[in-house]
Design an enzyme around this catalytic site. Structure first.
Site, PDB file in Angstrom:
ATOM      1  N   GLU A  13       0.813  -1.227   0.000  1.00 37.33           N
ATOM      2  CA  GLU A  13       0.000   0.000   0.000  1.00 37.33           C
ATOM      3  C   GLU A  13       0.841   1.270   0.000  1.00 37.33           C
ATOM      4  O   GLU A  13       0.424   2.300  -0.525  1.00 37.33           O
ATOM      5  CB  GLU A  13      -0.952   0.013   1.203  1.00 37.33           C
ATOM      6  CG  GLU A  13      -2.117  -0.966   1.095  1.00 37.33           C
ATOM      7  CD  GLU A  13      -1.790  -2.358   1.632  1.00 37.33           C
ATOM      8  OE1 GLU A  13      -0.599  -2.649   1.890  1.00 37.33           O
ATOM      9  OE2 GLU A  13      -2.733  -3.157   1.782  1.00 37.33           O
ATOM     10  N   PHE A  51     -11.830  -7.154  14.089  1.00 35.42           N
ATOM     11  CA  PHE A  51     -10.789  -7.622  13.184  1.00 35.42           C
ATOM     12  C   PHE A  51     -10.439  -6.522  12.180  1.00 35.42           C
ATOM     13  O   PHE A  51     -11.309  -5.961  11.534  1.00 35.42           O
ATOM     14  CB  PHE A  51     -11.260  -8.885  12.447  1.00 35.42           C
ATOM     15  CG  PHE A  51     -10.252  -9.385  11.445  1.00 35.42           C
ATOM     16  CD1 PHE A  51      -8.998  -9.823  11.859  1.00 35.42           C
ATOM     17  CD2 PHE A  51     -10.543  -9.395  10.083  1.00 35.42           C
ATOM     18  CE1 PHE A  51      -8.056 -10.259  10.941  1.00 35.42           C
ATOM     19  CE2 PHE A  51      -9.609  -9.841   9.166  1.00 35.42           C
ATOM     20  CZ  PHE A  51      -8.362 -10.270   9.593  1.00 35.42           C
ATOM     21  N   GLN A  52      -9.167  -6.231  12.062  1.00 31.76           N
ATOM     22  CA  GLN A  52      -8.649  -5.197  11.160  1.00 31.76           C
ATOM     23  C   GLN A  52      -9.227  -3.817  11.419  1.00 31.76           C
ATOM     24  O   GLN A  52      -9.412  -3.033  10.503  1.00 31.76           O
ATOM     25  CB  GLN A  52      -8.811  -5.617   9.696  1.00 31.76           C
ATOM     26  CG  GLN A  52      -7.968  -6.855   9.397  1.00 31.76           C
ATOM     27  CD  GLN A  52      -7.796  -7.141   7.917  1.00 31.76           C
ATOM     28  OE1 GLN A  52      -8.689  -6.852   7.121  1.00 31.76           O
ATOM     29  NE2 GLN A  52      -6.663  -7.712   7.546  1.00 31.76           N
ATOM     30  N   LYS A  91     -17.550  -0.347   6.285  1.00 31.49           N
ATOM     31  CA  LYS A  91     -18.010  -1.273   5.254  1.00 31.49           C
ATOM     32  C   LYS A  91     -19.513  -1.157   5.001  1.00 31.49           C
ATOM     33  O   LYS A  91     -19.982  -1.261   3.866  1.00 31.49           O
ATOM     34  CB  LYS A  91     -17.641  -2.702   5.657  1.00 31.49           C
ATOM     35  CG  LYS A  91     -17.913  -3.705   4.551  1.00 31.49           C
ATOM     36  CD  LYS A  91     -17.329  -5.075   4.854  1.00 31.49           C
ATOM     37  CE  LYS A  91     -17.548  -5.999   3.659  1.00 31.49           C
ATOM     38  NZ  LYS A  91     -16.951  -7.325   3.881  1.00 31.49           N
ATOM     39  N   MET A 107      24.438   8.194   2.804  1.00 31.29           N
ATOM     40  CA  MET A 107      24.234   9.441   3.548  1.00 31.29           C
ATOM     41  C   MET A 107      24.497   9.219   5.034  1.00 31.29           C
ATOM     42  O   MET A 107      25.045  10.098   5.714  1.00 31.29           O
ATOM     43  CB  MET A 107      22.811   9.956   3.314  1.00 31.29           C
ATOM     44  CG  MET A 107      22.574  11.343   3.829  1.00 31.29           C
ATOM     45  SD  MET A 107      23.747  12.551   3.186  1.00 31.29           S
ATOM     46  CE  MET A 107      22.825  13.274   1.842  1.00 31.29           C
TER      47      MET A 107
HETATM   48  C1  LIG Z   1      12.385   5.105   5.469  1.00 31.85           C
HETATM   49  C2  LIG Z   1      13.676   5.737   5.858  1.00 31.85           C
HETATM   50  N1  LIG Z   1      14.475   5.133   6.759  1.00 31.85           N
HETATM   51  C3  LIG Z   1      15.660   5.698   7.102  1.00 31.85           C
HETATM   52  C4  LIG Z   1      16.064   6.883   6.549  1.00 31.85           C
HETATM   53  C5  LIG Z   1      17.401   7.511   6.936  1.00 31.85           C
HETATM   54  N2  LIG Z   1      18.310   7.564   5.770  1.00 31.85           N
HETATM   55  C6  LIG Z   1      18.456   8.676   5.023  1.00 31.85           C
HETATM   56  S1  LIG Z   1      19.486   8.439   3.732  1.00 31.85           S
HETATM   57  C7  LIG Z   1      19.777   6.846   4.153  1.00 31.85           C
HETATM   58  C8  LIG Z   1      20.694   5.980   3.335  1.00 31.85           C
HETATM   59  C9  LIG Z   1      20.188   5.736   1.982  1.00 31.85           C
HETATM   60  O1  LIG Z   1      20.999   4.765   1.369  1.00 31.85           O
HETATM   61  P1  LIG Z   1      20.974   4.534  -0.199  1.00 31.85           P
HETATM   62  O2  LIG Z   1      19.576   4.409  -0.656  1.00 31.85           O
HETATM   63  O3  LIG Z   1      21.887   3.433  -0.541  1.00 31.85           O
HETATM   64  O4  LIG Z   1      21.486   5.911  -0.755  1.00 31.85           O
HETATM   65  P2  LIG Z   1      22.954   6.573  -0.736  1.00 31.85           P
HETATM   66  O5  LIG Z   1      22.953   7.562   0.392  1.00 31.85           O
HETATM   67  O6  LIG Z   1      23.949   5.482  -0.535  1.00 31.85           O
HETATM   68  O7  LIG Z   1      23.066   7.240  -2.050  1.00 31.85           O
HETATM   69  C10 LIG Z   1      19.081   6.517   5.318  1.00 31.85           C
HETATM   70  C11 LIG Z   1      19.135   5.211   5.985  1.00 31.85           C
HETATM   71  C12 LIG Z   1      15.176   7.479   5.621  1.00 31.85           C
HETATM   72  N3  LIG Z   1      15.445   8.659   5.054  1.00 31.85           N
HETATM   73  N4  LIG Z   1      14.017   6.883   5.276  1.00 31.85           N
END
Ligand SMILES: Cc1ncc(C[n+]2csc(CCOP(=O)(O)OP(=O)(O)O)c2C)c(N)n1
Ligand SMILES: [Mg+2]
Lengths: 580, 163
Positions: free
Chosen positions: A58, A120-121, A170, A488
């Site tokens: 979703e 439920f749900q 529903k 990052m």
């Molecule tokens: C759902 C979610 N969980 C955690 C984060 C924290 N976060 C920001 S950037 C990142 C790393 C992203 O890794 P990748 O997709 O490999 O991108 P890169 O920075 O290596 O280009 C994380 C864990 C986030 N922004 N969103």
């Protein structure tokens, strides 16, 4: 006319819902079925005007609808079941809310008489969604459904846009309970009247200040795109010859290749944009909200600047930074009136001062631009990959990004010349946004080049959607800047935690090429910079298939510039060894 | 600064939750809050008292105005206004205390609205200051229970908060 022509058709709640969507002009809805919405799904089955796209999770449905809205300006529509269906939609609703994206999310609910019994749900979707929606409405009487749908679209799309949830028990959709159907053509609400234009007196004050500035800058944000005012912004900037910077959300509102464009501002903004902001004597903020990722430390923010702030939402004005001249109104009519008033004004732009200002800006521009090249050229630089993508797609693709370093590179190095082409989760920073977003755009713009720029971390948050791409033949291109790290996070660990890489290394990556093929798509791996352009060109030329492009990039790369925490906008790290 | 914000809103389920939720989400403070329907059954009137810097209170009124069900609002403390609060206090009333409590009640023009051989329940109305002063005056007595409605108010003179 016969008597019959006057008599409204009798429809069930479920049928009225779908018919209302059709009459609202909705072509696609994105969703996933379940117990509470089965009557609605049956109503979908019995017609062909509103087409339903079955996702695999979703969350992806919400991002598809959201990205459609970002590209088209119209609300996207989501349909999910109660309980887990609704909670899975939460991340996408919050994503849309943070970026003011219009969306109508229809969530099933347990039968009215069971609400409150932990049925439920059952989850309290009204309560759960309240802080992340512009509004939510629970259906109490099936006869109200057409009006509620109309209201939901009106609220979602007008004023400062945002998501609206309609929660439908529903029993509101029973197939054998019929009601006279009529879709209202307008909604009037005594409690909701979005502003239509700005205050002329305030605009006059703003024009006076604007024309007397010696070191001006135009700082424009996502509001210009949402307000469809890109043309007016460009005209105003050209008329004044003032420098323009865009926020992450505002990229494309002013042409990225225009001489007056000095890049994105903020945490990873360009050196010249941040320096120009910091030293400005006047800031014209248009549809931007002085986000903390822009201002850095508000106490040290742009000490000499008079601030004009145009925004449709009064709550955005003087929230973080006190505005000297606030203008509440939709950006388009406000900018139009500004242009007219400038035309009539006795004041003229101070060209001598402006000339000096531009000299200074050019000097800053020389100092930090495309610096990554001086590094080791053997390695695949992510910045270079994005520049090559821009070249290969003539800067005209829809770029749907995930979240991380790759997102910042895609914002910095792709040149967006049109609004609505740069599609990313700015406010919430939702990893997993990119692929479903690209799908939502591709579905609605079948002939467009649509690229999901992602990382090996982000893509795995919604990779199951490769199956949806197959089912609906959505030939998106997935450009994965694969550095093997949550890049990052690693960058912050390098800068603040002495390179202790706590859980930022993604071990056991799948073979993305083989994975793409397993889903019935094409996959390409790019390992050396020599083959980059040819292979990217080859991938982009395949227009009838998903192509997963796995690019092995230098894992040591950082995003620069980067704001120095707690500093002013002028305090930046420019590379691993330099800071301002 | 203390502000009394009076809100006219649609008398709909969930509207109150939105107001309360807003304060919780954004970390604004609520000193007191009350809500009831008005002469127009489709509208309810909510009064809340909050304390904060002007900038924060400005944000509060802006965000309240953004709530779809809010029709109109006014910060009563911006002009001259009347405010009232009702308090009921149950106090121990035995021996010498019984007379003392009654005297204090009379001074504040309170009413004794329930009596037992050992207790009085007193009703006092007035602005927050008066109600607080009455509480202070009772400090010698044994207070068993206190309930306050929170402040309601309206503007003085011709000004009204209405459709
Ligand atoms: C759902 C979610 N969980 C955690 C984060 C924290 N976060 C920001 S950037 C990142 C790393 C992203 O890794 P990748 O997709 O490999 O991108 P890169 O920075 O290596 O280009 C994380 C864990 C986030 N922004 N969103
Ligand atoms: Mg990565």
């Amino acid at each position: 006319m016969t008597q019959a022509a006057h008599e409204p058709e009798m429809l069930s709640g479920g049928e009225m819902l779908i018919r209302s969507l059709k009459d609202q002009g909705v072509e696609f809805i994105y969703g996933y079925p379940g117990g509470a919405v089965l009557h609605i799904y049956d109503a979908i089955h019995n017609q062909s005007d509103v087409k339903h796209i079955l996702v695999r999770h979703e969350q992806a449905a919400t991002h598809m609808a959201d990205a459609y809205a970002r590209a088209s300006g119209k609300a996207g529509v989501v349909l999910v079941t109660s309980g887990p269906g609704a909670t899975n939609a939460i991340t996408g609703i919050a994503t849309a809310y943070m970026d003011s994206i219009p969306m109508v999310v229809i969530t099933g609910q347990v039968m009215s008489h069971l609400i409150g019994d932990d049925a439920f749900q059952e989850t309290d979707m009204m309560g759960l969604s309240r802080p992340i929606v512009k509004h939510n409405i629970s259906v109490r009487d099936p006869a109200d459904i057409p009006t509620i749908v109309k209201k939901a679209f009106y609220i979602a799309e007008s004023g400062r846009p945002g998501p609206v949830v309609i929660d439908i028990p529903k029993d509101m959709t029973m197939p054998n309970e019929k009601f006279p159907y009529e879709y209202p053509d307008r909604i009037k609400m005594r409690s909701y009247n979005p502003v239509k234009k700005g205050h002329s007196g305030q605009i006059r004050k703003a024009v006076n200040a604007l024309l007397q500035a010696k070191r001006p800058i135009i700082y424009s944000g996502g509001g210009v795109i949402l307000g469809k005012a890109s043309k007016e912004l460009t005209q105003l900037a050209h008329q004044l010859n003032y420098p323009v910077t865009n926020t992450l959300m505002g990229l494309g509102a002013f042409p990225g290749t225009d001489r007056q464009f000095i890049g994105m501002l903020g945490m990873h903004g360009s050196y010249e944009a941040n320096m120009t902001m910091h030293n400005a004597d006047l800031i014209l903020a248009i549809g931007a909200r002085f986000d903390d990722r822009v201002t850095n430390n508000p106490a040290k923010f742009c000490p000499d600047a008079t601030i004009i702030h145009i925004d449709i939402d009064p709550a955005s004005i003087s929230k973080i930074i006190q505005a000297d001249i606030p203008i509440v109104g939709p950006v388009k009519p406000v900018l139009k009136e500004m242009l007219e008033q400038i035309e009539q004004s006795k004041l003229k732009v101070d060209n001598d001062a402006l000339g000096l200002w531009w000299e200074q800006i050019e000097e800053w521009r020389q100092r930090h631009g495309g610096r990554y090249r001086s590094d080791d050229s053997e390695k695949m630089k992510p910045q270079h990959v994005i520049e090559t993508l821009c070249k290969v797609t003539n800067g005209d693709a829809y770029i749907c990004s995930d979240v991380g370093q790759h997102q910042m590179f895609a914002a910095q190095y792709y040149k967006y010349n049109k609004p609505n082409r740069w599609i990313n989760s700015g406010g919430l920073g939702t990893m997993g946004f990119g692929l479903p977003a690209a799908m939502g755009v591709q579905l609605n713009y079948p002939d467009a080049a649509v690229v999901c720029v992602t990382g090996e971390g982000s893509i795995q948050m919604n990779i199951q959607e490769l199956a949806t791409c197959k089912q609906y033949q959505l030939p998106v291109k997935v450009l994965c800047l694969n550095n093997g790290y949550l890049g990052m996070v690693r960058q912050w660990q390098d800068m603040n935690y002495e390179s202790r890489y706590s859980n930022s290394y993604v071990d056991s990556l799948p073979d993305f090429v083989a994975l793409a093929e397993a889903y019935g798509h094409a996959g390409i791996r790019i390992e050396s910079p020599d083959e980059l352009e040819a292979k990217l060109t080859e991938a982009m030329a395949i227009t009838d298939k998903v192509v997963f492009i796995d690019v092995q990039i230098d894992p040591d790369e950082h995003v620069y510039p980067m704001a120095v925490p707690g500093g002013s906008m002028a305090d930046m790290f420019l590379s691993k060894t330099e800071r301002t | 600064m203390r502000h009394i914000i009076s809100v006219l809103m649609e008398n709909e389920a969930g509207a109150l939750a939105r107001v309360v939720g807003l304060f919780a989400q954004r970390g604004y403070n609520i000193e007191s809050l009350n809500v009831a329907p008005t002469d127009d059954q489709t509208l309810s009137r909510l009064t809340l008292v909050t304390k904060g810097e002007d900038r924060v209170v400005e944000q509060i009124t802006k965000h309240l105005n953004k709530l779809i069900e809010v029709v109109k609002l006014v910060d009563l403390t911006e002009g001259s206004h009347i405010e009232r609060e009702l308090m009921m206090v149950k106090v121990r009333a035995t021996g010498a205390q019984r007379e003392e409590v009654k005297r204090t009640c009379d001074i504040f023009r309170g009413q004794i609205i329930d009596v037992t051989p050992t207790t009085y329940t007193i009703q006092v109305t007035g602005n927050e200051e008066k109600v607080n002063a009455f509480m202070d005056a009772l400090s010698g007595a044994t207070i068993m229970e206190v309930v306050r409605t929170g402040v309601s108010g309206l503007a003085r003179g011709d000004k009204t908060l209405s459709l």
